[in-house]
Design an enzyme around this catalytic site. Structure first.
Site, mmCIF file in Angstrom:
data_model
loop_
_atom_site.group_PDB
_atom_site.id
_atom_site.type_symbol
_atom_site.label_atom_id
_atom_site.label_comp_id
_atom_site.label_asym_id
_atom_site.label_seq_id
_atom_site.Cartn_x
_atom_site.Cartn_y
_atom_site.Cartn_z
ATOM 1 N N SER A 27 0.820 -1.208 0.000
ATOM 2 C CA SER A 27 0.000 0.000 0.000
ATOM 3 C C SER A 27 0.853 1.258 0.000
ATOM 4 O O SER A 27 0.566 2.226 -0.719
ATOM 5 C CB SER A 27 -0.931 0.002 1.214
ATOM 6 O OG SER A 27 -1.767 -1.126 1.214
ATOM 7 N N ARG A 31 1.439 4.104 -3.145
ATOM 8 C CA ARG A 31 1.180 5.532 -2.923
ATOM 9 C C ARG A 31 2.444 6.351 -3.136
ATOM 10 O O ARG A 31 2.397 7.438 -3.728
ATOM 11 C CB ARG A 31 0.612 5.737 -1.507
ATOM 12 C CG ARG A 31 -0.849 5.325 -1.394
ATOM 13 C CD ARG A 31 -1.278 5.078 0.040
ATOM 14 N NE ARG A 31 -2.719 4.796 0.112
ATOM 15 C CZ ARG A 31 -3.273 3.636 -0.212
ATOM 16 N NH1 ARG A 31 -2.513 2.642 -0.641
ATOM 17 N NH2 ARG A 31 -4.582 3.456 -0.115
ATOM 18 N N GLY A 97 -4.873 -3.499 -8.706
ATOM 19 C CA GLY A 97 -6.027 -2.643 -8.464
ATOM 20 C C GLY A 97 -5.661 -1.234 -8.050
ATOM 21 O O GLY A 97 -6.283 -0.257 -8.483
ATOM 22 N N ARG A 125 -13.171 -6.160 -11.619
ATOM 23 C CA ARG A 125 -13.174 -5.396 -10.366
ATOM 24 C C ARG A 125 -13.856 -4.037 -10.558
ATOM 25 O O ARG A 125 -13.809 -3.454 -11.629
ATOM 26 C CB ARG A 125 -11.748 -5.236 -9.838
ATOM 27 C CG ARG A 125 -11.098 -6.585 -9.530
ATOM 28 C CD ARG A 125 -9.714 -6.417 -8.940
ATOM 29 N NE ARG A 125 -9.768 -5.808 -7.614
ATOM 30 C CZ ARG A 125 -8.690 -5.555 -6.878
ATOM 31 N NH1 ARG A 125 -7.487 -5.846 -7.348
ATOM 32 N NH2 ARG A 125 -8.814 -4.998 -5.686
ATOM 33 N N ASP A 322 -8.230 -7.037 4.441
ATOM 34 C CA ASP A 322 -7.322 -8.071 3.929
ATOM 35 C C ASP A 322 -7.111 -9.162 4.970
ATOM 36 O O ASP A 322 -6.811 -10.318 4.625
ATOM 37 C CB ASP A 322 -5.961 -7.464 3.563
ATOM 38 C CG ASP A 322 -5.973 -6.815 2.186
ATOM 39 O OD1 ASP A 322 -6.972 -6.972 1.460
ATOM 40 O OD2 ASP A 322 -4.982 -6.150 1.840
ATOM 41 N N ARG A 394 -3.734 -13.591 -1.562
ATOM 42 C CA ARG A 394 -4.032 -13.626 -0.124
ATOM 43 C C ARG A 394 -4.751 -14.913 0.277
ATOM 44 O O ARG A 394 -4.610 -15.383 1.405
ATOM 45 C CB ARG A 394 -4.829 -12.390 0.271
ATOM 46 C CG ARG A 394 -4.075 -11.103 -0.021
ATOM 47 C CD ARG A 394 -4.258 -10.030 1.025
ATOM 48 N NE ARG A 394 -3.477 -8.846 0.675
ATOM 49 C CZ ARG A 394 -2.193 -8.693 0.944
ATOM 50 N NH1 ARG A 394 -1.534 -9.644 1.590
ATOM 51 N NH2 ARG A 394 -1.548 -7.594 0.600
#
Length: 438
Positions: A27, A31, A97, A125, A322, A394
């Protein structure tokens, strides 16, 4: 390898504390890549995640004309103050994504024309709420196959932004809001974004904190009707930085969960309770189930409960969904039922993760039920079986955990972990090798 046979270590123990290193945060890496590209000048990012998703993101940035240098886990990106160097390009986001949502917003707020392609998985998605908001801003977006989904063609609205007062629905993903906030960070106009729907906001808080690190602080308030409003000031600009990426808490969670069910003490270097990542809240879940934590200088140390995991708990995982997979994978070993709620949106992730949880637990013989997107798991004696990963990293990583205490658990298509943690099963094998017969 087409399958992975999980080694059962039910009757083994580990003498020393397990120290496990994990890759950089997915994540935060994603970013930081976008913020660096939108800054003015060269930024250096240390500890970046090396994964399929990150590789697609970097490839897209290069295709758009950004100078990129990669040396191991260090990435250098030269930004141009919010401008995209190439006025026209076709990019491919794969199944990433975050890259899909972030780059769509950046292209929509630009002055160029771009075609965005993706994998078949990403085509399924949700993108509709973000597309709707970007059109509201003035971007021309044509969905090339199914409306509201990838692939798409975008003509940016930089020169003719119709409104700076936007609304976005985040029921299906908070990434829609994060994408808009970052993209708004170099607009000459003030951008105001009102929220519709509800979603855990931990990842948005991460986005806002990282934007502030790069020099743009979004403001938030509630209006008289209680609607949350985000504002990005006019004439904002991102500064170039040297930036250190945190270790990936989502990856760390698997090994903390491993310790919780096997009786091993675990420490992940540089993981601390103060990290930006919302998944750090999973440590509190393990504490509520009987484990104890020490936030030591080197990293958080988890000590398992002497009498096993405790159940009779209800957990709302909307802010760190998650970990629904991780919690579900170990819930059968608790001494009472575990209920997981707040996760309806995970049906629209890499796969329908609620379906994946329920079906794979049933394969292993677990007593599991699902009502209105709430999953309940009772204590169960599991047996072996083949785990269907649905091309979801995952699912593969989480469902290795019950195999540690259950003979005959096989993970199908384990290579799907390359999306975020290609070496996961190698690291897992190394950890398992530290357990010895009691």
């Amino acid at each position: 390898m087409n399958t992975y046979q999980v080694p059962c270590i039910k009757n083994k123990k580990v003498e020393d504390m397990l120290q496990v290193s994990v890759p950089g945060s997915k994540s935060i890496t994603n970013r930081a890549l976008l913020l660096a590209a939108m800054a003015e000048g060269e930024s250096t990012l240390y500890g970046c995640l090396k994964s399929e998703d990150a590789a697609y993101f970097l490839q897209c940035l290069e295709t758009l004309g950004f100078p990129v240098q990669v040396e191991g886990t260090t990435v250098r990106i030269t930004g141009f103050g919010g401008k995209i160097p190439k006025q026209e390009a076709e990019i491919y986001v794969g199944s990433a994504g975050t890259a899909a949502r972030f780059l769509a917003a950046m292209c929509a707020f630009s002055d160029g024309c771009y075609t965005l392609q993706s994998s078949d998985q990403m085509k399924k998605r949700p993108m509709g709420p973000l597309i709707e908001t970007l059109r509201e801003a003035g971007a021309e977006i044509t969905c090339l196959e199914d409306e509201g989904h990838f692939p798409m063609r975008i003509k940016g609205c930089a020169a003719s932004m119709q409104t700076c007062a936007l609304t976005v629905n985040i029921d299906k993903s908070s990434q829609f809001l994060s994408a808009l906030l970052i993209a708004a960070g170099t607009r000459k106009e003030e951008v105001v974004i009102a929220l519709e729907g509800s979603h855990g906001m931990a990842y948005v808080e991460m986005t806002a904190a990282m934007m502030a690190d790069f020099g743009v602080q979004p403001m938030t308030k509630k209006n008289e009707e209680g609607v949350i409003i985000y504002t990005v000031a006019a004439n904002s600009s991102y500064k170039n930085l040297e930036y250190q990426i945190e270790p990936d808490m989502s990856a760390a969670a698997y090994f903390y969960a491993l310790g919780a069910i096997t009786g091993g003490k675990v420490m992940i270097p540089a993981v601390h309770k103060t990290m930006l990542q919302g998944d750090v809240a999973f440590l509190d879940v393990l504490c509520q189930m009987g484990c104890s934590l020490e936030d030591a200088q080197e990293g958080v140390v988890l000590s398992p409960s002497a009498d096993g995991l405790h159940g009779n708990k209800v957990f709302d995982l909307s802010a760190f969904s998650d970990q629904a997979l991780t919690l579900a994978a170990i819930a059968s070993f608790a001494d009472g039922p575990i209920t997981i709620k707040g996760i309806s949106h995970i049906r629209g992730q890499e796969c329908d993760r609620i379906y994946a949880i329920v079906e794979n637990l049933k394969v292993l013989g677990a007593d599991v039920s699902e009502v209105s997107d709430v999953i309940s798991i009772n204590p169960s004696v599991l047996h072996g079986g083949e785990i269907e990963t649905f091309e979801d990293h995952r699912v593969a990583m989480s469902f290795a955990l019950p195999g540690l205490l259950t003979e005959g658990v096989v993970i199908k298509n384990p290579e799907c972990c390359r999306k975020t943690f290609a070496e996961y099963f190698e690291v897992l094998d190394d950890v398992i090798g530290k357990f010895v017969n009691e």
